[in-house]
Write an enzyme that holds these catalytic residues in place. Structure first.
Site, PDB file in Angstrom:
ATOM      1  CD  GLU A 168      -3.064  -1.086   2.167  1.00 53.81           C
ATOM      2  OE1 GLU A 168      -4.041  -1.839   2.046  1.00 53.81           O
ATOM      3  OE2 GLU A 168      -2.950  -0.276   3.116  1.00 53.81           O
ATOM      4  CD  GLU A 353      -3.926  -5.672   3.603  1.00 53.16           C
ATOM      5  OE1 GLU A 353      -4.772  -4.847   4.048  1.00 53.16           O
ATOM      6  OE2 GLU A 353      -2.701  -5.519   3.720  1.00 53.16           O
TER       7      GLU A 353
END
Length: 444
Positions: A168, A353
């Protein structure tokens, strides 16, 4: 339980769960160095209740028990992250052999249980010594990350099923340097612009270094949000488009097109970018073998003319929300996966995720419904041509949820933070049914 069946996803589809080193390990002993999250969370006001990752889930001691939970549920893979300060305490230079030995045990433990190791090199716990040198604002971090990546590959590379450089990068750069929510807690436009470039330049530099070492199956994990206008007014649709540029296109365009979105440069970052950043874009867009897709929610955006930089604001949406306050919007996962496949790349995509924070306890029907709907979205994306090859639920364990401390629980397994007792939740049983045909109560 879930409406889909394992066979629906394809013979080679990988199911797993994900965690991150600082969120679960604890074990701040045996030569582990300081990280930016140690000091950020120790600073009053930065985290809920002053919580830190000092102990977390004590995975450093209880890793075998946690791997057994993965194995018992029938998961194929485990997405974990290496702790940079555990391996190289100062970020560069001397290695901490006890740290390397720890990950030897964890990786060998996975292989003994027929669990594929999916490694992330960097999941936010930057060594404090590198932050002292400017961290992600310093161009030299590209070399620091590459050297660290090579050390990991030399020791563990032959046992890893897949490796992601960074988790991320939007959180690493924008959330942490523009919004100040995560470590190191900056709220500075110049810092954010530079970190937003350096995080991708470092990624590409590490990919090239790993390729030179013969490493295989390399990728990056990006997070995505479906950005929609708060209304159908042109100015609100434009605001949503700009946020899409900040959150999604900056990273997709950089990694797959070798350029940054013109609107993000024009509306904010342009004057503050590093000199000559354009010359780095061939490195930023180094070819990948797979892409990790993290997805949780959508956002509604409206124009905010009062802001001279990034003139947009988020508006609260009407949909059912998780305990994080995030809207539940499974259609967005299908949208993101098909958009990436249509507009950017045909390499394999893995949902690395996806999950939701829910209230205390082990009975979590809303989480089961959340996972069920998002697994259906994966199937829908596959039918529309997206090459989705894996799905990793977030998270295996309740854990330290960064600025939210221990107040938000994402785990399939409940953790009593006083005793460290692990108790599988109903959502864990749902995955066990999907993957093995048996739930815990049947085999207990």
């Amino acid at each position: 339980m879930f409406s889909s069946k394992r066979a629906d996803f394809g013979d080679d589809f990988i199911f797993g769960t994900a965690t991150a080193s600082y969120q679960i390990e604890g074990g701040q002993t045996d030569g582990r160095g300081s990280s930016i999250w140690d000091t950020f969370s120790a600073t009053p006001g930065n985290t809920y209740n002053g919580d830190t990752g000092l102990i977390a889930c004590d995975h450093y001691s209880r890793w075998a028990e946690d791997l057994d939970l993965l194995s018992d549920a029938g998961f194929d893979a485990y997405r974990f992250s290496f702790s940079w300060p555990r391996l190289i305490p100062e970020g560069t230079g001397a290695r901490n052999e006890k740290g390397f030995d720890f990950y030897d045990r964890v990786i060998d433990g996975m292989l003994e249980r027929n669990i594929k190791p999916y490694a992330t090199l960097y999941h936010w716990d930057l060594p404090s010594a590198l932050q002292d040198k400017g961290g992600w604002m310093n161009r030299d971090i590209a070399g620091w990350l590459a050297d660290y990546a090579v050390e990991i590959n030399k020791r563990f590379g032959d046992r890893l099923a897949a490796t992601a450089t960074i988790n991320e990068p939007w959180c690493v750069a924008f959330l942490s340097h523009m919004l100040g929510v995560h470590a190191p807690g900056y709220r500075d436009l110049r810092a954010a612009a530079r970190a937003s470039h350096h995080v991708l330049f470092a990624h590409g530099t590490a990919i090239n270094a790993l390729r030179a070492e013969g490493a295989k199956n390399l990728g990056i994990v990006l997070n995505f949000e479906v950005a929609q206008g708060a209304t159908g007014k042109p100015e609100d649709l434009a605001a949503a488009r700009l946020w899409d540029g900040i959150f999604n296109r900056w990273y997709l365009d950089g990694v797959f097109k070798g350029q940054y979105p013109a609107d993000v440069l024009e509306k904010g970052f342009g004057p503050y970018m590093p000199d000559g950043f354009e010359n780095d874009m061939a490195t930023v867009s180094a070819p990948l073998d797979w892409l990790g897709v993290n997805y949780y929610t959508r956002g509604l955006y409206a124009a905010d003319p009062s802001r001279s930089v990034f003139p947009i604001k988020k508006v609260d949406g009407p949909l059912e929300k998780t305990e994080m306050g995030w809207e539940i919007f499974p259609e967005g996962l299908e949208e993101i996966l098909t958009r990436i496949a249509a507009d950017y790349t045909d390499i394999p995509l893995a949902v690395t995720e996806n999950g939701m924070a829910e209230v205390e306890g082990t009975d979590d029907p809303r989480r089961i419904a959340y996972y069920d709907a998002h697994l259906s979205a994966v199937l829908a994306a596959q039918k529309r041509g997206a090459n989705v090859t894996g799905y990793f639920g977030w998270s295996l364990l309740d854990n330290f949820e960064w600025a939210e401390g221990y107040a938000k629980r994402f785990g399939l397994v409940h953790v009593d933070y006083d005793t460290q007792k692990r108790t599988p939740k109903k959502s864990y049983e749902a995955f066990k049914m999907l993957l093995t045909g048996a739930n815990q109560s049947q085999v207990a």
